[in-house]
Design a protein around this motif. Structure first.
Motif, PDB file in Angstrom:
ATOM      1  N   SER A 153      42.866  37.499  32.845  1.00  0.00           N
ATOM      2  CA  SER A 153      42.752  36.535  31.966  1.00  0.00           C
ATOM      3  C   SER A 153      41.567  36.006  31.565  1.00  0.00           C
ATOM      4  O   SER A 153      40.541  35.727  32.391  1.00  0.00           O
ATOM      5  CB  SER A 153      43.711  35.450  31.954  1.00  0.00           C
ATOM      6  N   ASP A 154      41.195  35.539  30.210  1.00  0.00           N
ATOM      7  CA  ASP A 154      39.921  35.035  29.759  1.00  0.00           C
ATOM      8  C   ASP A 154      40.191  33.527  29.686  1.00  0.00           C
ATOM      9  O   ASP A 154      40.888  33.410  28.668  1.00  0.00           O
ATOM     10  CB  ASP A 154      39.062  35.361  28.843  1.00  0.00           C
ATOM     11  N   ARG A 172      41.596  38.093  39.178  1.00  0.00           N
ATOM     12  CA  ARG A 172      40.552  38.329  38.116  1.00  0.00           C
ATOM     13  C   ARG A 172      40.693  37.615  36.929  1.00  0.00           C
ATOM     14  O   ARG A 172      40.423  37.835  35.752  1.00  0.00           O
ATOM     15  CB  ARG A 172      40.545  39.890  37.977  1.00  0.00           C
ATOM     16  N   ASN A 173      41.131  36.363  37.037  1.00  0.00           N
ATOM     17  CA  ASN A 173      41.336  35.577  35.857  1.00  0.00           C
ATOM     18  C   ASN A 173      40.097  34.608  35.813  1.00  0.00           C
ATOM     19  O   ASN A 173      39.736  33.854  36.922  1.00  0.00           O
ATOM     20  CB  ASN A 173      42.613  34.758  36.057  1.00  0.00           C
ATOM     21  N   THR A 174      39.436  34.358  34.750  1.00  0.00           N
ATOM     22  CA  THR A 174      38.080  33.829  34.622  1.00  0.00           C
ATOM     23  C   THR A 174      38.048  32.481  33.520  1.00  0.00           C
ATOM     24  O   THR A 174      38.424  32.993  32.310  1.00  0.00           O
ATOM     25  CB  THR A 174      36.954  34.753  34.480  1.00  0.00           C
ATOM     26  N   SER A 175      37.546  31.607  33.725  1.00  0.00           N
ATOM     27  CA  SER A 175      37.435  30.526  33.020  1.00  0.00           C
ATOM     28  C   SER A 175      36.121  29.822  32.897  1.00  0.00           C
ATOM     29  O   SER A 175      35.851  29.087  33.729  1.00  0.00           O
ATOM     30  CB  SER A 175      38.432  29.293  33.098  1.00  0.00           C
ATOM     31  N   THR A 176      35.222  30.351  31.847  1.00  0.00           N
ATOM     32  CA  THR A 176      33.879  30.238  32.018  1.00  0.00           C
ATOM     33  C   THR A 176      33.380  28.682  31.579  1.00  0.00           C
ATOM     34  O   THR A 176      32.394  28.046  31.965  1.00  0.00           O
ATOM     35  CB  THR A 176      33.191  31.099  31.012  1.00  0.00           C
ATOM     36  N   SER A 200      37.656  32.723  38.984  1.00  0.00           N
ATOM     37  CA  SER A 200      36.658  31.787  38.814  1.00  0.00           C
ATOM     38  C   SER A 200      36.720  30.889  37.628  1.00  0.00           C
ATOM     39  O   SER A 200      37.306  31.160  36.725  1.00  0.00           O
ATOM     40  CB  SER A 200      35.405  32.629  38.625  1.00  0.00           C
ATOM     41  N   ALA A 201      36.143  29.779  37.869  1.00  0.00           N
ATOM     42  CA  ALA A 201      36.133  28.506  36.771  1.00  0.00           C
ATOM     43  C   ALA A 201      35.024  27.857  36.873  1.00  0.00           C
ATOM     44  O   ALA A 201      34.148  27.843  38.075  1.00  0.00           O
ATOM     45  CB  ALA A 201      37.268  27.827  36.670  1.00  0.00           C
ATOM     46  N   THR A 202      34.887  26.811  36.240  1.00  0.00           N
ATOM     47  CA  THR A 202      33.712  25.651  36.299  1.00  0.00           C
ATOM     48  C   THR A 202      34.090  24.903  37.727  1.00  0.00           C
ATOM     49  O   THR A 202      33.325  24.504  38.698  1.00  0.00           O
ATOM     50  CB  THR A 202      33.605  24.942  35.390  1.00  0.00           C
ATOM     51  N   THR A 203      35.374  24.397  37.835  1.00  0.00           N
ATOM     52  CA  THR A 203      35.854  23.805  38.705  1.00  0.00           C
ATOM     53  C   THR A 203      37.217  24.093  38.940  1.00  0.00           C
ATOM     54  O   THR A 203      38.235  24.334  38.304  1.00  0.00           O
ATOM     55  CB  THR A 203      35.938  22.091  38.716  1.00  0.00           C
ATOM     56  N   GLY A 204      37.615  24.357  40.264  1.00  0.00           N
ATOM     57  CA  GLY A 204      38.806  24.982  40.773  1.00  0.00           C
ATOM     58  C   GLY A 204      38.875  26.256  40.428  1.00  0.00           C
ATOM     59  O   GLY A 204      39.471  26.694  39.408  1.00  0.00           O
TER      60      GLY A 204
END
Length: 301
Positions: A153-154, A172-176, A200-204
């Motif tokens: 997921s994006d 593999r879920n990513t929140s940029t 991955s994300a900015t926080t959490g």
């Protein structure tokens, strides 16, 4: 999509929640273990679990097989949304197969989403980076997820109020630009017998919650990353880890595995291994009491 930077959210339409607010009592305890944890504050109880429905009769759907790829992806979204449309009772959908989506599934009542078959056989995924999320409630309704893989997921893969996950895989879920690569919760998060990896994300990196987070029953959070704080978990409430493993998580600033504003408890044969944060708290950085009970395995730094 709601702004995910807010520390609190409306509970519009929420009723019959399966969670109870913890009651905390003041503690004078202080625990500081160099390279592993840092914190001081409170102790308390964790959220209760929801009841799982016995079966999915009348609620099973399979992936769309006709039309162009774009048409199939859109129809998958519409078929799921039909089961989770506005209603008085919980919306229930049972997914049998791999569902590629063209946009997020929006749900407007409390939802229960199940995968059919062996663990990991049914999934929700996206191969597009033009939208944010896979299962979203802009009304902050609660969601229960069981025996499902949610991958690629994006944006936060799941955005909801209270979130409970059982026997599932998030990878593999990513929140940029938002918090919570796998889950953004405007409430409590309860995870059991599940795997969160390479989110991955900015926080959490994997999970961001404005309430409490409970991880138990052999769950694994590994190789998750935050470009700021909380490599695996960033919680504005308390965090409880029981009989689970947090390994190889990383934050650029604080809390390689966990950043917790409330009390953090690690117990019952849990493992903390290979987590790293450049700013402090290799495994855990907490602003309240941190309690680690034996025989928790600490292989940090």
């Amino acid at each position: 999509m709601n702004s995910l930077g807010k520390a609190s959210a409306s509970s519009n339409g929420r009723k019959g929640s399966a969670f109870r607010k913890p009651s905390y009592k003041r503690s004078l305890a202080l625990l500081s273990t160099s390279g592993i944890v840092f914190g001081l504050g409170f102790s308390g109880s964790s959220p209760a679990s929801a009841t799982t429905p016995a079966e999915c009769i009348g609620n099973e759907i399979t992936p769309e097989t006709t039309g162009t790829l774009a048409a199939r992806k859109l129809q998958n979204v519409l078929n799921i949304e039909e089961k989770l449309a506005v209603g008085d009772d919980d919306g229930i959908v049972c997914l049998n197969g791999d569902f590629a989506l063209s946009r997020p599934v929006d749900f407007h009542r409390h939802a229960q989403v199940y995968g059919i078959g062996a663990r990991g056989e049914s999934s929700i995924t996206s191969d597009s980076s033009v939208f944010s999320g896979l299962l979203n409630s802009t009304d902050w309704f609660d969601i229960y997820i069981s025996n499902l893989s949610i991958v690629d997921s994006d944006g936060p893969a799941v955005q909801a109020g209270n979130v409970e996950v059982v026997d599932s895989i998030f990878s593999r879920n990513t929140s940029t630009v938002y918090q919570g690569g796998a889950i953004y919760s405007a409430g409590n998060v309860t995870i059991s017998s599940s795997e969160f990896s390479n989110n991955s994300a900015t926080t959490g990196g994997a999970i961001y919650a404005t309430g409490n987070v409970s991880i138990s029953s052999g769950s694994t959070l590994s190789e998750n990353y935050a470009s700021e704080d909380g490599g695996a978990i960033n919680s504005l409430g308390g965090v409880t880890i029981q009989n689970s493993t947090l390994s190889g998580n990383e934050a650029l600033f604080l809390g390689g595995a966990i950043l917790g504003v409330g009390p953090v408890t690690v117990s019952n044969n849990s493992t903390l291994s290979g987590n790293d944060a450049f700013g402090g708290g290799g495994a855990i950085l907490g602003l309240s009491l941190i309690h680690i009970s034996e025989p928790t395995r600490q292989a940090e730094i």
